[in-house]
Design an enzyme around this catalytic site. Structure first.
Site, PDB file in Angstrom:
ATOM      1  N   PRO A 172      77.709  43.266  49.436  1.00  0.00           N
ATOM      2  CA  PRO A 172      77.229  43.864  50.680  1.00  0.00           C
ATOM      3  C   PRO A 172      77.969  43.264  51.863  1.00  0.00           C
ATOM      4  O   PRO A 172      78.142  42.042  51.930  1.00  0.00           O
ATOM      5  CB  PRO A 172      75.743  43.474  50.703  1.00  0.00           C
ATOM      6  CG  PRO A 172      75.640  42.257  49.839  1.00  0.00           C
ATOM      7  CD  PRO A 172      76.706  42.401  48.794  1.00  0.00           C
TER       8      PRO A 172
ATOM      9  N   GLN B  72      70.980  47.355  49.827  1.00  0.00           N
ATOM     10  CA  GLN B  72      70.524  46.024  50.239  1.00  0.00           C
ATOM     11  C   GLN B  72      69.762  46.109  51.551  1.00  0.00           C
ATOM     12  O   GLN B  72      70.229  46.733  52.510  1.00  0.00           O
ATOM     13  CB  GLN B  72      71.685  45.041  50.428  1.00  0.00           C
ATOM     14  CG  GLN B  72      71.119  43.631  50.629  1.00  0.00           C
ATOM     15  CD  GLN B  72      72.113  42.613  51.130  1.00  0.00           C
ATOM     16  OE1 GLN B  72      72.714  42.790  52.184  1.00  0.00           O
ATOM     17  NE2 GLN B  72      72.300  41.537  50.382  1.00  0.00           N
TER      18      GLN B  72
ATOM     19  N   CYS C   5      71.640  35.596  54.469  1.00  0.00           N
ATOM     20  CA  CYS C   5      72.306  35.734  55.776  1.00  0.00           C
ATOM     21  C   CYS C   5      71.891  34.595  56.703  1.00  0.00           C
ATOM     22  O   CYS C   5      70.706  34.402  56.965  1.00  0.00           O
ATOM     23  CB  CYS C   5      71.963  37.082  56.397  1.00  0.00           C
ATOM     24  SG  CYS C   5      72.812  37.310  57.963  1.00  0.00           S
TER      25      CYS C   5
ATOM     26  N   HIS D  88      75.590  33.347  46.137  1.00  0.00           N
ATOM     27  CA  HIS D  88      76.745  32.950  46.938  1.00  0.00           C
ATOM     28  C   HIS D  88      76.821  31.425  46.858  1.00  0.00           C
ATOM     29  O   HIS D  88      75.881  30.742  47.274  1.00  0.00           O
ATOM     30  CB  HIS D  88      76.541  33.452  48.381  1.00  0.00           C
ATOM     31  CG  HIS D  88      77.636  33.065  49.311  1.00  0.00           C
ATOM     32  ND1 HIS D  88      77.624  33.391  50.657  1.00  0.00           N
ATOM     33  CD2 HIS D  88      78.800  32.393  49.103  1.00  0.00           C
ATOM     34  CE1 HIS D  88      78.720  32.922  51.224  1.00  0.00           C
ATOM     35  NE2 HIS D  88      79.443  32.312  50.310  1.00  0.00           N
TER      36      HIS D  88
ATOM     37  N   GLY E  45      81.354  34.356  46.310  1.00  0.00           N
ATOM     38  CA  GLY E  45      81.868  33.280  47.154  1.00  0.00           C
ATOM     39  C   GLY E  45      83.286  32.891  46.793  1.00  0.00           C
ATOM     40  O   GLY E  45      83.837  31.944  47.343  1.00  0.00           O
ATOM     41  N   GLY E  46      83.908  33.637  45.882  1.00  0.00           N
ATOM     42  CA  GLY E  46      85.228  33.235  45.376  1.00  0.00           C
ATOM     43  C   GLY E  46      86.426  33.911  46.023  1.00  0.00           C
ATOM     44  O   GLY E  46      87.550  33.731  45.561  1.00  0.00           O
TER      45      GLY E  46
ATOM     46  N   ALA F 290      83.570  40.006  48.205  1.00  0.00           N
ATOM     47  CA  ALA F 290      83.368  40.471  49.586  1.00  0.00           C
ATOM     48  C   ALA F 290      84.704  40.491  50.333  1.00  0.00           C
ATOM     49  O   ALA F 290      85.400  41.515  50.361  1.00  0.00           O
ATOM     50  CB  ALA F 290      82.341  39.593  50.289  1.00  0.00           C
ATOM     51  N   ARG F 291      85.120  39.331  50.876  1.00  0.00           N
ATOM     52  CA  ARG F 291      86.283  39.359  51.785  1.00  0.00           C
ATOM     53  C   ARG F 291      87.564  39.854  51.131  1.00  0.00           C
ATOM     54  O   ARG F 291      88.339  40.585  51.751  1.00  0.00           O
ATOM     55  CB  ARG F 291      86.500  37.967  52.406  1.00  0.00           C
ATOM     56  CG  ARG F 291      85.455  37.628  53.474  1.00  0.00           C
ATOM     57  CD  ARG F 291      85.440  36.164  53.767  1.00  0.00           C
ATOM     58  NE  ARG F 291      85.128  35.412  52.556  1.00  0.00           N
ATOM     59  CZ  ARG F 291      85.581  34.191  52.291  1.00  0.00           C
ATOM     60  NH1 ARG F 291      86.361  33.568  53.142  1.00  0.00           N
ATOM     61  NH2 ARG F 291      85.241  33.585  51.157  1.00  0.00           N
TER      62      ARG F 291
HETATM   63  C1  FNR Z   1      79.158  39.513  54.667  1.00  0.00           C
HETATM   64  N1  FNR Z   1      78.164  39.016  53.817  1.00  0.00           N
HETATM   65  C2  FNR Z   1      76.970  39.710  53.678  1.00  0.00           C
HETATM   66  N2  FNR Z   1      76.060  39.318  52.739  1.00  0.00           N
HETATM   67  C3  FNR Z   1      74.951  40.046  52.514  1.00  0.00           C
HETATM   68  O1  FNR Z   1      74.150  39.697  51.647  1.00  0.00           O
HETATM   69  N3  FNR Z   1      74.713  41.178  53.253  1.00  0.00           N
HETATM   70  C4  FNR Z   1      75.570  41.622  54.210  1.00  0.00           C
HETATM   71  O2  FNR Z   1      75.351  42.674  54.818  1.00  0.00           O
HETATM   72  C5  FNR Z   1      76.722  40.847  54.472  1.00  0.00           C
HETATM   73  N4  FNR Z   1      77.641  41.202  55.445  1.00  0.00           N
HETATM   74  C6  FNR Z   1      78.874  40.622  55.497  1.00  0.00           C
HETATM   75  C7  FNR Z   1      79.870  41.138  56.326  1.00  0.00           C
HETATM   76  C8  FNR Z   1      81.135  40.623  56.307  1.00  0.00           C
HETATM   77  C9  FNR Z   1      82.215  41.215  57.166  1.00  0.00           C
HETATM   78  C10 FNR Z   1      81.433  39.511  55.461  1.00  0.00           C
HETATM   79  C11 FNR Z   1      82.820  38.923  55.412  1.00  0.00           C
HETATM   80  C12 FNR Z   1      80.452  38.961  54.674  1.00  0.00           C
HETATM   81  C13 FNR Z   1      78.453  37.894  52.904  1.00  0.00           C
HETATM   82  C14 FNR Z   1      79.204  38.402  51.684  1.00  0.00           C
HETATM   83  O3  FNR Z   1      78.489  39.378  50.956  1.00  0.00           O
HETATM   84  C15 FNR Z   1      79.563  37.238  50.738  1.00  0.00           C
HETATM   85  O4  FNR Z   1      78.372  36.607  50.354  1.00  0.00           O
HETATM   86  C16 FNR Z   1      80.479  36.197  51.379  1.00  0.00           C
HETATM   87  O5  FNR Z   1      81.512  36.800  52.135  1.00  0.00           O
HETATM   88  C17 FNR Z   1      81.103  35.325  50.302  1.00  0.00           C
HETATM   89  O6  FNR Z   1      81.817  36.101  49.346  1.00  0.00           O
HETATM   90  P1  FNR Z   1      83.416  36.204  49.344  1.00  0.00           P
HETATM   91  O7  FNR Z   1      83.833  36.702  50.703  1.00  0.00           O
HETATM   92  O8  FNR Z   1      83.952  34.823  49.114  1.00  0.00           O
HETATM   93  O9  FNR Z   1      83.758  37.148  48.246  1.00  0.00           O
END
Ligand code: FNR
Length: 336
Positions: free
Chosen positions: A15, A84, A113, A180, A212-213, A238-239
């Site tokens: 998400p 979500q 969050c 995460h 988180g990876g 995510a990213r």
């Molecule tokens: C997020 N993340 C996030 N998590 C969640 O539970 N709901 C959300 O709506 C969001 N929104 C969101 C927006 C943006 C632009 C980012 C970069 C991140 C957190 C995301 O889902 C994830 O937990 C973290 O980014 C870590 O994962 P990655 O980036 O290491 O794959």
């Protein structure tokens, strides 16, 4: 595919607020994601929405009284989409879930969050230290909704505290738990705590979805490495998916230019709004925003101008023409 959504052995689009709108979710699915999560939507807002079938776009829209579309979905993702929500209240969470349950495959609660808006409202990471509230929200959802329920948490400062929270969550009947691997105080630059996810995975009775990876994932092989480091059932990206959604391709990522064109075509198909489309493309361009396409994107005032940058105006025109013909063929009561 049909039947209840299963969470084991999946590669999942995480998400992400503003990123996880319909065009990005469809693109991730087409590239190979098994499951996609929508951006977090706040229960207060969703419960005010009306469900409207949009015959022109072939979508289902959840629309606020002022006409703003908060959530748009379609058949292509119905069996693989997890909705979500942000919530701090079991009954409002249930009302939200009931409104969307027929159009999605699963319901997830955001418990990670760390933003002030969420914490002040008792949502997101505020729930991590309220196991009773967690139990109440999840039990209410599991009992009241026909679709599988999950939650996405962050780790707590110690393994023991995290395990304790996970054991509370497991008793509620959730279908999986997203983790995460960072605490709420840790930023995305802190390395992911794979060891903690691994310990939880070994003990958990439901599939653990590791998250988180992204910092360590640039190819599909990295996704497999991430999974084995965390010894988890599934992984959630995510990213790295925001930067290049073709990370989900088993055959390897595609050049960004191609990915952006695929994305913009889908944004046209979904009638995605200009600002959201610009935002998502800008995340893909990243440092290349300094170049000519980036500057033109920033200056674009509408979808036509975005399409101009990637040579997609003929595509836009053909879609608009088809849409117009369809609108004319609809019974009068369905025409806007
Ligand atoms: C997020 N993340 C996030 N998590 C969640 O539970 N709901 C959300 O709506 C969001 N929104 C969101 C927006 C943006 C632009 C980012 C970069 C991140 C957190 C995301 O889902 C994830 O937990 C973290 O980014 C870590 O994962 P990655 O980036 O290491 O794959």
């Amino acid at each position: 595919m049909s039947g209840r959504l299963k969470y084991a052995n999946k590669v999942i689009l995480a998400p992400m607020v503003r990123i996880g709108t319909l065009p990005m979710r469809r693109l991730a699915l087409r590239y190979g994601a098994d499951i996609v999560y929508c951006e977090e939507l706040i229960d207060h807002k969703v419960v005010q929405c009306k469900r409207i079938v949009n015959p022109i776009l072939d979508t289902v829209d959840f629309v606020l009284p002022d006409g703003m579309c908060v959530f748009r979905t379609c058949e292509e993702e119905r069996e693989r989409l997890v909705f979500q929500m942000g919530t701090a209240d079991p009954q409002r969470a249930l009302k939200t879930a009931k409104l969307v349950e027929g159009d999605v495959a699963g319901i997830d609660v955001n418990m990670g969050c760390p933003k002030e808006f969420s914490l002040k409202g008792g949502m997101g990471a505020a729930l991590l230290t309220q196991p009773e509230k967690v139990r109440e929200i999840l039990t209410t959802l599991v009992e009241g909704v026909s679709k599988p329920v999950t939650c996405k948490i962050r780790i707590l400062p110690t393994l023991e505290e995290t395990l304790e929270l996970v054991s509370v969550i497991e008793t509620t009947g959730v279908a999986a738990i997203g983790i995460h691997g960072r605490t709420m105080k840790e930023r995305s630059t802190t390395p992911c705590h794979y060891d903690i996810i691994r310990e939880i995975s070994r003990k958990a009775s439901v599939p653990i979805i590791a998250n988180g990876g992204s910092g360590d994932v640039a190819t599909y092989e990295d996704v497999a490495r991430f999974k084995s480091r965390a010894e988890c059932s599934s992984v959630m990206l995510a990213r790295c998916a925001q930067w290049n959604p073709s990370i989900f391709r088993k055959e390897g990522p595609l050049p960004l230019d191609e990915v952006i064109k695929d994305y913009v075509r889908l944004a046209v198909d979904c009638d995605n709004n200009t600002s959201n489309t610009k935002y998502c493309v800008a995340q893909m361009l990243q440092s290349a925003m300094e170049g000519a396409p980036g500057k033109a994107l920033l200056a674009a005032a509408n979808m036509r101008e975005i399409c101009e940058v990637w040579g997609l105006v003929p595509y836009l025109d053909s879609v608009l023409e088809k849409r117009e013909r369809l609108a004319e063929s609809l019974p009068l009561q369905l025409q806007k």
